[in-house]
Design an enzyme around this catalytic site. Structure first.
Site, short mmCIF file in Angstrom:
data_model
loop_
_atom_site.label_atom_id
_atom_site.label_comp_id
_atom_site.label_asym_id
_atom_site.label_seq_id
_atom_site.Cartn_x
_atom_site.Cartn_y
_atom_site.Cartn_z
N GLU A 75 -0.56 -1.88 5.37
CA GLU A 75 0.45 -1.75 6.43
C GLU A 75 0.41 -0.37 7.06
O GLU A 75 0.70 -0.22 8.25
CB GLU A 75 1.84 -2.05 5.88
CG GLU A 75 2.94 -2.15 6.94
CD GLU A 75 3.52 -0.79 7.36
OE1 GLU A 75 3.95 -0.67 8.52
OE2 GLU A 75 3.53 0.14 6.52
N ASP A 97 0.81 -1.22 0.00
CA ASP A 97 0.00 0.00 0.00
C ASP A 97 0.84 1.27 0.00
O ASP A 97 2.00 1.27 0.39
CB ASP A 97 -0.96 0.01 1.18
CG ASP A 97 -0.25 -0.16 2.52
OD1 ASP A 97 0.73 -0.92 2.60
OD2 ASP A 97 -0.68 0.46 3.51
#
Length: 398
Positions: A136, A78
């Site tokens: 994350e 991400d």
């Protein structure tokens, strides 16, 4: 050919994949375009691939031709809500979203690791679980993947786990860094609402002003960190948001502030959870006010196991040379949800210097809008993760 030579053959493909990911970043737990690119990049490899239910994760299992341990390798996917200012020709095409933490390198690098190991199944003792993780950056994607069974994806429990993170400035380009014990801090949030009674600024005695009490709390919290905790078990507390009032002539009804709290031991985390609440409530009471205080634990400390760290250090030194490994004297005060994996299985988390200039000192760091990473380190990162899996000794008693 050795793995480094094999890796060089992948260089152009991995850099191309990284730059495609960089141009189309996605935030959070649902990364459909990123997931599709990963699935496409893994297509044709001898992998058992599954995707997440509550998040767009990809889990791929490679079966070695010989018996051995189950090794998990993680790559987070991400991006961040940051507007890119690098001016790179492959800069983000998505307004307000940027791969400012280097996860595009992690994703492309883990694809490279999968390709390297798939070509060497005959040498691989055991199985490898490739954990492509969304979320994350504050979404606890690792926790969700654990809930969905990533540690049992191979049909038997994972024995050891590794994750690598690139850094834009802290280490010279190409240098791997690690340490045993805590390598990143635990994270928690402190949320405080001080409730008083508003009034006119010319008559504070007729009101119950929450602002001085809230300011006193901020000062006292910082003093507590320096006076209640050992410098050998440090605590970091930063108040990053403080809001109260709208006009200089009006005393507001309430003041609110938020802080991030970082600790490296369970004892320090428990003490902060207890004492920050008591301190803020006590100060509010002394002012005749009320404080609503919430201490919210987010991620535990990332703690490397001694054997995992030693395996990393020995492998880097053997494959790349002693000069490419740097022991870390102190942990990093950032936090990481891979900590949840290392709570469940032994292993290690490590850093790789990916500075975009020869002199890494003073460059924009991770999360900055001008953070830049040299994708020439992709091959070395992919090779190291592959070597860690190939060289992983069987667990004691196996």
């Amino acid at each position: 050919m050795d793995l480094r030579e094999d890796g060089e053959l992948l260089r152009d493909d991995l850099i191309r994949l990284r730059r495609e990911l960089h141009q189309e970043p996605e935030i959070g737990l649902h990364l459909p375009a990123t997931q599709a690119r990963v699935l496409d990049a893994l297509d044709g490899l001898p992998l058992e691939v599954s995707t997440g239910k509550r998040l767009s994760s990809v889990t791929a299992v490679l079966r070695g031709d010989r018996p051995g341990p189950v090794v998990l390798l993680r790559g987070d996917m991400d991006a961040l809500p940051v507007t890119e200012l690098t001016g790179l020709p492959f800069a983000s095409r998505v307004d307000g979203v940027m791969h400012a933490c280097g996860h595009d390198l992690h994703t492309a690098g883990l694809v490279g690791t999968a390709r390297l190991l798939a070509a060497r199944r005959g040498e691989l003792a055991g199985d490898v679980v490739f954990m492509f993780q969304p979320g994350e950056e504050g979404y606890d994607g690792a926790g969700l993947m654990l809930d969905e069974g990533v540690l049992d994806a191979a049909g038997r429990p994972v024995d050891v786990a590794y994750a690598l993170h690139v850094l834009a400035t802290d280490f010279p380009r190409g240098v791997f860094a690690c340490r045993p014990g805590p390598i990143m801090s635990a994270a928690a949030g402190l949320f405080v609402r001080v409730v008083g009674a508003g009034g006119h600024g010319s008559a504070p005695h007729d009101a119950r002003d929450p602002i001085p009490a809230a300011c006193e709390m901020v000062t006292a919290l910082h003093a507590m960190v320096g006076r209640r905790f050992s410098p050998f078990d440090p605590v970091v507390l930063t108040v990053g948001a403080f809001h109260a009032g709208q006009l200089r002539t009006i005393i507001p009804d309430e003041a609110v502030f938020e802080a991030t709290v970082r600790t490296f031991s369970a004892e320090a985390a428990r003490t902060m959870a207890r004492e920050t609440v008591a301190l803020c409530e006590g100060i509010a009471a002394a002012h005749g006010l009320r404080a609503e205080v919430r201490f919210q634990e987010e991620y535990p400390a990332t703690v490397n196991h001694a054997a995992g760290h030693e395996h990393v250090a020995a492998t880097v030194r053997d494959v790349f040379g002693a000069e490419r490994f740097q022991p870390m004297a102190v942990p990093d005060t950032g936090s990481e949800d891979f900590s949840r994996v290392l709570q469940r299985v032994p292993g290690a988390y490590l850093f790789l210097g990916a500075a975009a200039a020869d002199d890494h000192v003073g460059l924009p760091n991770n999360h900055a809008p001008r953070a830049a990473f040299d994708d020439e380190v992709l091959v070395d990162g992919a090779v190291l993760l592959a070597e860690l899996a190939l060289r992983q000794p069987a667990p004691a008693g196996a």
